[in-house]
Design a protein around this motif. Sequence first.
Motif, PDB file in Angstrom:
ATOM      1  N   UNK A 252       0.836  -1.198   0.000  1.00 26.88           N
ATOM      2  CA  UNK A 252       0.000   0.000   0.000  1.00 26.88           C
ATOM      3  C   UNK A 252       0.867   1.242   0.000  1.00 26.88           C
ATOM      4  N   UNK A 253       0.991   1.872  -1.175  1.00 30.50           N
ATOM      5  CA  UNK A 253       1.728   3.136  -1.264  1.00 30.50           C
ATOM      6  C   UNK A 253       3.002   3.130  -0.421  1.00 30.50           C
ATOM      7  N   UNK A 254       3.947   2.270  -0.791  1.00 32.57           N
ATOM      8  CA  UNK A 254       5.269   2.241  -0.178  1.00 32.57           C
ATOM      9  C   UNK A 254       5.312   1.585   1.195  1.00 32.57           C
ATOM     10  N   UNK A 255       4.236   0.910   1.577  1.00 33.10           N
ATOM     11  CA  UNK A 255       4.250   0.119   2.799  1.00 33.10           C
ATOM     12  C   UNK A 255       3.913  -1.332   2.459  1.00 33.10           C
ATOM     13  N   UNK A 256       4.527  -2.255   3.174  1.00 34.17           N
ATOM     14  CA  UNK A 256       4.139  -3.653   3.079  1.00 34.17           C
ATOM     15  C   UNK A 256       3.484  -4.036   4.403  1.00 34.17           C
ATOM     16  N   UNK A 257       2.219  -4.400   4.324  1.00 34.27           N
ATOM     17  CA  UNK A 257       1.437  -4.691   5.521  1.00 34.27           C
ATOM     18  C   UNK A 257       1.120  -6.175   5.562  1.00 34.27           C
ATOM     19  N   UNK A 258       1.499  -6.828   6.646  1.00 35.35           N
ATOM     20  CA  UNK A 258       1.170  -8.242   6.820  1.00 35.35           C
ATOM     21  C   UNK A 258      -0.267  -8.355   7.310  1.00 35.35           C
ATOM     22  N   UNK A 259      -1.066  -9.084   6.548  1.00 35.42           N
ATOM     23  CA  UNK A 259      -2.487  -9.229   6.887  1.00 35.42           C
ATOM     24  C   UNK A 259      -2.673 -10.484   7.730  1.00 35.42           C
ATOM     25  N   UNK A 260      -2.990 -10.301   8.983  1.00 39.47           N
ATOM     26  CA  UNK A 260      -3.237 -11.429   9.881  1.00 39.47           C
ATOM     27  C   UNK A 260      -4.549 -11.192  10.614  1.00 39.47           C
ATOM     28  N   UNK A 261      -4.910 -12.092  11.517  1.00 36.05           N
ATOM     29  CA  UNK A 261      -6.179 -11.977  12.242  1.00 36.05           C
ATOM     30  C   UNK A 261      -6.229 -10.668  13.032  1.00 36.05           C
ATOM     31  N   UNK A 262      -7.427 -10.060  13.052  1.00 31.07           N
ATOM     32  CA  UNK A 262      -7.691  -8.828  13.805  1.00 31.07           C
ATOM     33  C   UNK A 262      -6.841  -7.645  13.324  1.00 31.07           C
ATOM     34  N   UNK A 263      -6.567  -7.612  12.028  1.00 31.06           N
ATOM     35  CA  UNK A 263      -5.867  -6.478  11.420  1.00 31.06           C
ATOM     36  C   UNK A 263      -6.882  -5.509  10.835  1.00 31.06           C
TER      37      UNK A 263
ATOM     38  N   UNK B 210      -2.294   3.869  -4.120  1.00 29.47           N
ATOM     39  CA  UNK B 210      -1.999   2.734  -4.979  1.00 29.47           C
ATOM     40  C   UNK B 210      -1.765   1.499  -4.120  1.00 29.47           C
ATOM     41  N   UNK B 211      -2.276   0.369  -4.596  1.00 31.09           N
ATOM     42  CA  UNK B 211      -2.088  -0.843  -3.817  1.00 31.09           C
ATOM     43  C   UNK B 211      -2.075  -2.103  -4.677  1.00 31.09           C
TER      44      UNK B 211
ATOM     45  N   UNK C  54      -4.459   9.968   4.972  1.00 27.55           N
ATOM     46  CA  UNK C  54      -3.446  10.884   4.431  1.00 27.55           C
ATOM     47  C   UNK C  54      -2.210  10.939   5.331  1.00 27.55           C
ATOM     48  N   UNK C  55      -1.877   9.805   5.913  1.00 28.10           N
ATOM     49  CA  UNK C  55      -0.710   9.727   6.794  1.00 28.10           C
ATOM     50  C   UNK C  55       0.460   9.140   6.011  1.00 28.10           C
ATOM     51  N   UNK C  56       1.557   9.893   5.928  1.00 27.69           N
ATOM     52  CA  UNK C  56       2.715   9.461   5.155  1.00 27.69           C
ATOM     53  C   UNK C  56       3.845   8.919   6.024  1.00 27.69           C
ATOM     54  N   UNK C  57       3.672   8.957   7.346  1.00 27.03           N
ATOM     55  CA  UNK C  57       4.780   8.632   8.233  1.00 27.03           C
ATOM     56  C   UNK C  57       4.557   7.386   9.082  1.00 27.03           C
ATOM     57  N   UNK C  58       3.314   7.029   9.365  1.00 24.43           N
ATOM     58  CA  UNK C  58       3.030   5.913  10.261  1.00 24.43           C
ATOM     59  C   UNK C  58       2.443   4.725   9.489  1.00 24.43           C
ATOM     60  N   UNK C  59       2.546   3.513  10.047  1.00 23.86           N
ATOM     61  CA  UNK C  59       1.906   2.350   9.419  1.00 23.86           C
ATOM     62  C   UNK C  59       0.406   2.579   9.260  1.00 23.86           C
ATOM     63  N   UNK C  60      -0.156   2.080   8.165  1.00 20.53           N
ATOM     64  CA  UNK C  60      -1.572   2.306   7.866  1.00 20.53           C
ATOM     65  C   UNK C  60      -2.428   1.120   8.296  1.00 20.53           C
TER      66      UNK C  60
END
Length: 291
Positions: free
Chosen positions: A54-65, A74-75, A113-119
């Motif tokens: 997601x827009x320069x982040x890689x988010x691991x999708x697990x339970x309760x995310x 972009x994603x 619209x947060x560019x600094x923290x995990x989404x």
Amino acid sequence: MKLFQFSKNKYGAELLMDIGTNTSIPNYFFESELHNTDFFEIVFFTTGNGILELDQQKIEISDNTVVFISPFQRRKWFVNKSEINCHFLFFQDGFLSKFFSDKLFSYRLQFFFNKTKPLFIKVDNVFWLQLRVIFEELIAEIKELRSDSEHIIRSLLYFILIKLNREYSDNYQLSAETETNFIAFKFKQLLQNEITKSRNVDYYARRLQVSRVTLNRCVKAQFGIAVSEMINEFLIFEIKSHLLYSNFSIKEIAGLLDFSEAHHLTRYFKRSAGLSPTDFRVAYQNGSSVF
């Protein structure tokens, strides 16, 4: 790049909000091809797997995310749809901002619209069950729309967003304040819309008709970083987006972002990212992790 647009008349009368599950909205775009949408999305995974880019982040999708996606982000999804259980919450900005006569509403929430923290955040079962109760009320109200349903739907959505904002802010040690600090929220809106015009602190102070000191104090209190740091984060984000998702040359990107010369952009980017723009782009294209 594919753009998915919000369906305003899905329920007959125009409604700028929708909610459902992966079984009730089976065609949700869990696509590995690059795409975006023109609306806000929050995805609540009871059961999850895989990765979201997601827009320069890689988010691991697990339970309760819980994942937060702003319009036009972009994603790419890399998940097994058959092993996912989740709720989707979609809405367009006007659904709440017009009702509350507040064009800054979405900018008051730390996760948009947060560019600094995990989404994303992970939530515990107690919080998740509280949300599920509200989800069921929303779904029931949408299924049986009445003349006053929109008021109930708005109030329930507002409740969810404020609760999530508190949870997100606590998780990343940010201010959960949404009612004061107008200057900070307006600055965030200006950065989102005008970062390509200027990276100068004085420019934003003048636009907001405050001193640099006042602007810095308000931004620091709300977002935990100085004005110059936030400008840098937004600008680096824009440069990376062009490098990752466009075919523009470094010279063209420099022109789009108001750098007088390409080598000025290269020097600026390398100082922050540790790689030259060209090396950053090549690394991503070769499958190396640059996030």
